[in-house]
Design a protein around this motif. Structure first.
Motif, PDB file in Angstrom:
ATOM      1  N   PHE A   1      -3.942  -1.821  -6.936  1.00 45.95           N
ATOM      2  CA  PHE A   1      -4.145  -2.133  -5.524  1.00 45.95           C
ATOM      3  C   PHE A   1      -2.812  -2.548  -4.890  1.00 45.95           C
ATOM      4  CE2 PHE A   1      -8.915  -3.551  -5.440  1.00 45.95           C
ATOM      5  CZ  PHE A   1      -9.282  -2.326  -5.958  1.00 45.95           C
ATOM      6  N   ALA A   2      -2.515  -1.975  -3.735  1.00 48.93           N
ATOM      7  CA  ALA A   2      -1.332  -2.377  -2.965  1.00 48.93           C
ATOM      8  C   ALA A   2      -1.789  -3.276  -1.816  1.00 48.93           C
ATOM      9  CB  ALA A   2      -0.610  -1.153  -2.426  1.00 48.93           C
ATOM     10  N   ILE A   3      -1.171  -4.446  -1.705  1.00 47.18           N
ATOM     11  CA  ILE A   3      -1.518  -5.388  -0.621  1.00 47.18           C
ATOM     12  C   ILE A   3      -0.286  -5.596   0.250  1.00 47.18           C
ATOM     13  CG2 ILE A   3      -2.322  -7.708  -0.053  1.00 47.18           C
ATOM     14  CD1 ILE A   3      -3.741  -7.825  -2.735  1.00 47.18           C
ATOM     15  N   GLN A   4      -0.423  -5.293   1.527  1.00 50.71           N
ATOM     16  CA  GLN A   4       0.650  -5.556   2.494  1.00 50.71           C
ATOM     17  C   GLN A   4       0.361  -6.902   3.159  1.00 50.71           C
ATOM     18  OE1 GLN A   4       3.505  -3.637   3.322  1.00 50.71           O
ATOM     19  NE2 GLN A   4       4.066  -5.488   4.453  1.00 50.71           N
TER      20      GLN A   4
ATOM     21  N   GLU B   1       3.704 -15.674   1.665  1.00 50.29           N
ATOM     22  CA  GLU B   1       2.961 -16.050   0.453  1.00 50.29           C
ATOM     23  C   GLU B   1       1.548 -15.483   0.502  1.00 50.29           C
ATOM     24  OE1 GLU B   1       4.169 -17.799  -2.140  1.00 50.29           O
ATOM     25  OE2 GLU B   1       6.124 -17.886  -1.154  1.00 50.29           O
ATOM     26  N   LEU B   2       0.973 -15.296  -0.688  1.00 49.33           N
ATOM     27  CA  LEU B   2      -0.434 -14.912  -0.785  1.00 49.33           C
ATOM     28  C   LEU B   2      -1.132 -15.906  -1.700  1.00 49.33           C
ATOM     29  CD1 LEU B   2      -2.723 -12.864  -0.201  1.00 49.33           C
ATOM     30  CD2 LEU B   2      -2.055 -11.679  -2.291  1.00 49.33           C
ATOM     31  N   HIS B   3      -2.174 -16.543  -1.171  1.00 54.18           N
ATOM     32  CA  HIS B   3      -2.922 -17.519  -1.973  1.00 54.18           C
ATOM     33  C   HIS B   3      -3.630 -16.793  -3.112  1.00 54.18           C
ATOM     34  CE1 HIS B   3      -5.463 -20.880  -3.072  1.00 54.18           C
ATOM     35  NE2 HIS B   3      -4.816 -21.651  -2.198  1.00 54.18           N
ATOM     36  N   ARG B   4      -3.555 -17.375  -4.303  1.00 52.97           N
ATOM     37  CA  ARG B   4      -4.153 -16.717  -5.474  1.00 52.97           C
ATOM     38  C   ARG B   4      -5.675 -16.593  -5.356  1.00 52.97           C
ATOM     39  NH1 ARG B   4      -0.081 -14.727  -5.700  1.00 52.97           N
ATOM     40  NH2 ARG B   4       1.587 -14.933  -7.224  1.00 52.97           N
ATOM     41  N   ASP B   5      -6.307 -17.408  -4.519  1.00 50.31           N
ATOM     42  CA  ASP B   5      -7.757 -17.285  -4.326  1.00 50.31           C
ATOM     43  C   ASP B   5      -8.124 -15.936  -3.708  1.00 50.31           C
ATOM     44  OD1 ASP B   5      -8.154 -19.730  -5.446  1.00 50.31           O
ATOM     45  OD2 ASP B   5      -8.660 -20.776  -3.588  1.00 50.31           O
ATOM     46  N   VAL B   6      -7.206 -15.362  -2.940  1.00 49.18           N
ATOM     47  CA  VAL B   6      -7.438 -14.023  -2.364  1.00 49.18           C
ATOM     48  C   VAL B   6      -7.546 -12.995  -3.499  1.00 49.18           C
ATOM     49  CG1 VAL B   6      -6.426 -12.175  -0.959  1.00 49.18           C
ATOM     50  CG2 VAL B   6      -6.358 -14.543  -0.142  1.00 49.18           C
ATOM     51  N   LEU B   7      -6.630 -13.085  -4.460  1.00 42.83           N
ATOM     52  CA  LEU B   7      -6.673 -12.163  -5.593  1.00 42.83           C
ATOM     53  C   LEU B   7      -7.928 -12.390  -6.429  1.00 42.83           C
ATOM     54  CD1 LEU B   7      -2.949 -12.122  -6.804  1.00 42.83           C
ATOM     55  CD2 LEU B   7      -4.089 -10.623  -5.160  1.00 42.83           C
TER      56      LEU B   7
ATOM     57  N   PHE C   1     -13.345  -3.989 -12.680  1.00 40.73           N
ATOM     58  CA  PHE C   1     -12.362  -3.324 -13.539  1.00 40.73           C
ATOM     59  C   PHE C   1     -11.091  -4.167 -13.563  1.00 40.73           C
ATOM     60  CE2 PHE C   1     -14.728   0.413 -11.848  1.00 40.73           C
ATOM     61  CZ  PHE C   1     -15.132   0.983 -13.042  1.00 40.73           C
ATOM     62  N   PRO C   2     -10.262  -4.036 -14.591  1.00 40.36           N
ATOM     63  CA  PRO C   2      -8.935  -4.656 -14.547  1.00 40.36           C
ATOM     64  C   PRO C   2      -8.130  -4.109 -13.361  1.00 40.36           C
ATOM     65  CG  PRO C   2      -9.456  -3.962 -16.789  1.00 40.36           C
ATOM     66  CD  PRO C   2     -10.513  -3.380 -15.903  1.00 40.36           C
ATOM     67  N   ILE C   3      -7.380  -4.997 -12.713  1.00 41.12           N
ATOM     68  CA  ILE C   3      -6.583  -4.610 -11.531  1.00 41.12           C
ATOM     69  C   ILE C   3      -5.139  -5.054 -11.698  1.00 41.12           C
ATOM     70  CG2 ILE C   3      -6.334  -4.804  -9.016  1.00 41.12           C
ATOM     71  CD1 ILE C   3      -9.269  -5.650  -8.854  1.00 41.12           C
ATOM     72  N   ILE C   4      -4.214  -4.173 -11.327  1.00 32.93           N
ATOM     73  CA  ILE C   4      -2.805  -4.519 -11.184  1.00 32.93           C
ATOM     74  C   ILE C   4      -2.526  -4.542  -9.679  1.00 32.93           C
ATOM     75  CG2 ILE C   4      -0.420  -3.854 -11.678  1.00 32.93           C
ATOM     76  CD1 ILE C   4      -2.004  -4.449 -14.248  1.00 32.93           C
ATOM     77  N   PHE C   5      -2.012  -5.670  -9.174  1.00 32.21           N
ATOM     78  CA  PHE C   5      -1.725  -5.802  -7.744  1.00 32.21           C
ATOM     79  C   PHE C   5      -0.230  -5.594  -7.479  1.00 32.21           C
ATOM     80  CE2 PHE C   5      -5.480  -8.534  -8.369  1.00 32.21           C
ATOM     81  CZ  PHE C   5      -6.320  -8.076  -7.365  1.00 32.21           C
ATOM     82  N   GLU C   6       0.089  -4.777  -6.489  1.00 31.75           N
ATOM     83  CA  GLU C   6       1.466  -4.660  -5.990  1.00 31.75           C
ATOM     84  C   GLU C   6       1.465  -5.266  -4.589  1.00 31.75           C
ATOM     85  OE1 GLU C   6       2.873  -0.633  -6.281  1.00 31.75           O
ATOM     86  OE2 GLU C   6       2.880  -0.680  -8.472  1.00 31.75           O
ATOM     87  N   ILE C   7       2.110  -6.418  -4.454  1.00 33.90           N
ATOM     88  CA  ILE C   7       2.036  -7.200  -3.219  1.00 33.90           C
ATOM     89  C   ILE C   7       3.375  -7.092  -2.479  1.00 33.90           C
ATOM     90  CG2 ILE C   7       1.686  -9.525  -2.290  1.00 33.90           C
ATOM     91  CD1 ILE C   7       0.052 -10.062  -4.909  1.00 33.90           C
ATOM     92  N   THR C   8       3.323  -6.571  -1.262  1.00 31.88           N
ATOM     93  CA  THR C   8       4.553  -6.317  -0.499  1.00 31.88           C
ATOM     94  C   THR C   8       4.620  -7.202   0.733  1.00 31.88           C
ATOM     95  OG1 THR C   8       4.635  -4.040  -1.289  1.00 31.88           O
ATOM     96  CG2 THR C   8       5.927  -4.541   0.684  1.00 31.88           C
ATOM     97  N   GLN C   9       5.775  -7.804   0.911  1.00 36.33           N
ATOM     98  CA  GLN C   9       6.030  -8.650   2.087  1.00 36.33           C
ATOM     99  C   GLN C   9       7.199  -8.051   2.854  1.00 36.33           C
ATOM    100  OE1 GLN C   9       8.578 -11.614   2.555  1.00 36.33           O
ATOM    101  NE2 GLN C   9       7.660 -11.692   4.575  1.00 36.33           N
ATOM    102  N   GLY C  10       7.035  -7.909   4.164  1.00 41.27           N
ATOM    103  CA  GLY C  10       8.099  -7.331   4.980  1.00 41.27           C
ATOM    104  C   GLY C  10       7.948  -5.827   5.136  1.00 41.27           C
ATOM    105  N   GLN C  11       8.793  -5.268   6.001  1.00 39.14           N
ATOM    106  CA  GLN C  11       8.736  -3.837   6.302  1.00 39.14           C
ATOM    107  C   GLN C  11      10.117  -3.216   6.143  1.00 39.14           C
ATOM    108  OE1 GLN C  11       5.980  -2.164   7.159  1.00 39.14           O
ATOM    109  NE2 GLN C  11       4.531  -3.820   7.572  1.00 39.14           N
ATOM    110  N   GLY C  12      10.145  -1.901   5.996  1.00 39.68           N
ATOM    111  CA  GLY C  12      11.409  -1.167   5.985  1.00 39.68           C
ATOM    112  C   GLY C  12      12.304  -1.530   4.821  1.00 39.68           C
ATOM    113  N   PRO C  13      13.636  -1.460   5.007  1.00 36.52           N
ATOM    114  CA  PRO C  13      14.565  -1.696   3.891  1.00 36.52           C
ATOM    115  C   PRO C  13      14.536  -3.127   3.350  1.00 36.52           C
ATOM    116  CG  PRO C  13      15.749  -1.388   5.978  1.00 36.52           C
ATOM    117  CD  PRO C  13      14.321  -1.067   6.249  1.00 36.52           C
ATOM    118  N   ASP C  14      14.014  -4.079   4.144  1.00 36.95           N
ATOM    119  CA  ASP C  14      13.957  -5.477   3.695  1.00 36.95           C
ATOM    120  C   ASP C  14      12.676  -5.802   2.927  1.00 36.95           C
ATOM    121  OD1 ASP C  14      16.388  -6.002   4.898  1.00 36.95           O
ATOM    122  OD2 ASP C  14      15.460  -6.551   6.807  1.00 36.95           O
TER     123      ASP C  14
END
Length: 224
Positions: free
Chosen positions: A68-71, A76-82, A91-104
């Motif tokens: 799962f990708a989370i933008q 910060e993302l509270h662990r209760d959300v996950l 099912f087992p989940i691998i989270f890719e959590i992205t903060q910000g946009q573009g090159p940053d």
């Protein structure tokens, strides 16, 4: 080693996951819904790693692995959300959590060790969450580790996130339990250090120091 992997094209799922569907399946309360609204921009079910998509056999406890990708809207993302998402998806989940946009933009990989409950195979239990360092979202992705089945692949993905090294022949479940014990012990050390820094009486300082030394010894033993 990077925890961002180049998942196979044939495993791509690419569906936006509506937040209200997660609420329905996990029984989220008002506080949790508020966290989703404040912190989460979008959740995308990016990949479905399954026997039919990556040609690896399912294993008990690992029939599939979801990515799962989370933008984020916030740093910060509270662990209760996950925990809420993990509770909604069986099912087992691998989270890719992205903060910000573009090159940053920066991405962090986060996952709990998730397995069917010993008491009730229809229920799933999650460990503490383990995480990678934040990386530029555009970082080059590592090839997927070689594995004989989905259970082996899941363990290798988790090994990139668990902060301590496994002992010889240590099963994943025991490594996770030991890592959780290390995390708890590290908090006890930090509390003892804070008490020591505040304490003015000499005899109390001596007592706290002795406790602190013992805690540090225990932490060292657990960590290796």
């Amino acid at each position: 080693m990077s925890a961002l992997f180049a998942y196979p094209k044939q495993a791509e799922f690419g569906r936006v996951l509506p937040k209200n569907k997660i609420y329905e399946h996990s029984g989220a309360n008002t506080r949790l819904k508020d966290l989703f609204v404040e912190q989460v921009e979008q959740i995308v079910w990016r990949y479905k790693l399954a026997p039919e998509t990556i040609n690896l056999a399912a294993k008990p406890g690992v029939p599939e692995i979801q990515v799962f990708a989370i933008q984020l809207k916030t740093p910060e993302l509270h662990r209760d959300v996950l925990r809420c998402i993990d509770g909604a998806v069986q099912f087992p989940i691998i989270f890719e959590i992205t903060q910000g946009q573009g090159p940053d933009a920066r991405t962090q990989v986060v996952a709990a060790y998730k397995r069917p409950s010993d008491a009730d195979a229809a229920s799933w239990v999650c460990s503490e969450y383990f995480e990678s360092a934040g990386m530029p979202a555009a970082s080059e992705r590592a090839p997927l580790p070689l594995a004989l089945d989905l259970g082996g692949l899941y363990e290798q993905l988790l090994h990139r996130l668990v902060p301590i090294s496994p002992r010889t022949q240590e099963p994943m479940r025991e490594l996770v339990a030991r890592t959780e014990a290390v995390m708890t012990k590290a908090k006890e050390v930090a509390k003892a250090e804070a008490r020591l820094a505040k304490e003015k009486q000499f005899n109390r300082k001596v007592e706290i120091n002795a406790t602190l030394r013992q805690l540090k010894t225990e932490l060292e033993q657990l960590s290796h």
